[in-house]
Scaffold this motif. Structure first.
Motif, PDB file in Angstrom:
ATOM      1  N   LEU A  87       0.853  -1.183  -0.046  1.00  0.00           N
ATOM      2  CA  LEU A  87      -0.022   0.039  -0.012  1.00  0.00           C
ATOM      3  C   LEU A  87       0.796   1.251  -0.049  1.00  0.00           C
ATOM      4  N   PHE A  88       0.481   2.127  -0.921  1.00  0.00           N
ATOM      5  CA  PHE A  88       1.433   3.542  -0.921  1.00  0.00           C
ATOM      6  C   PHE A  88       0.298   4.599  -0.932  1.00  0.00           C
ATOM      7  N   PHE A  89       0.785   5.524  -0.325  1.00  0.00           N
ATOM      8  CA  PHE A  89      -0.089   7.106  -0.294  1.00  0.00           C
ATOM      9  C   PHE A  89       0.794   7.953  -1.042  1.00  0.00           C
ATOM     10  N   VAL A  90       0.054   8.668  -1.859  1.00  0.00           N
ATOM     11  CA  VAL A  90       0.728  10.026  -2.535  1.00  0.00           C
ATOM     12  C   VAL A  90      -0.094  10.997  -2.273  1.00  0.00           C
ATOM     13  N   HIS A  91       0.203  12.039  -1.922  1.00  0.00           N
ATOM     14  CA  HIS A  91      -0.573  13.369  -1.518  1.00  0.00           C
ATOM     15  C   HIS A  91      -0.873  14.070  -2.866  1.00  0.00           C
TER      16      HIS A  91
END
Length: 94
Positions: A87-91
């Motif tokens: 899982l990755f989050f990118v603003h």
């Protein structure tokens, strides 16, 4: 707002989507159903030698949904620890 990116073995695709929809009923997402590549410990190339494949799901979620997505993916990872779920989050600017 954040872009959530989930990469995992195709075998857990339905579990992840169902859990996300259960916990965030209005979630909108896109699935790339057949993804090949090399991870830290394995290859998923859809070939005779490396027969498995991954999928990618991405969704733009509001800030308050980030912990929910993280909790959903963490629970699925605990249930299926060997499926390479990432899982990755990118603003993202709206």
């Amino acid at each position: 707002m954040y872009r959530a990116e989930i990469i995992a073995n195709q075998s857990v695709q339905d579990d992840i989507i169902e859990a996300l929809e259960d916990h965030i009923p209005d979630i909108l997402y896109t699935v790339l159903p057949l993804v090949h590549g090399r991870g830290a410990s394995d290859r998923k190339l859809g070939s005779t030698t490396w027969p498995e494949s991954n999928f990618v799901l991405f969704s733009y979620v509001p800030d308050d949904a980030v912990p929910v997505v993280r909790a959903v993916v963490t629970a699925i990872k605990q249930k299926f620890p060997d499926e390479g779920i990432k899982l990755f989050f990118v603003h993202a600017e709206a």
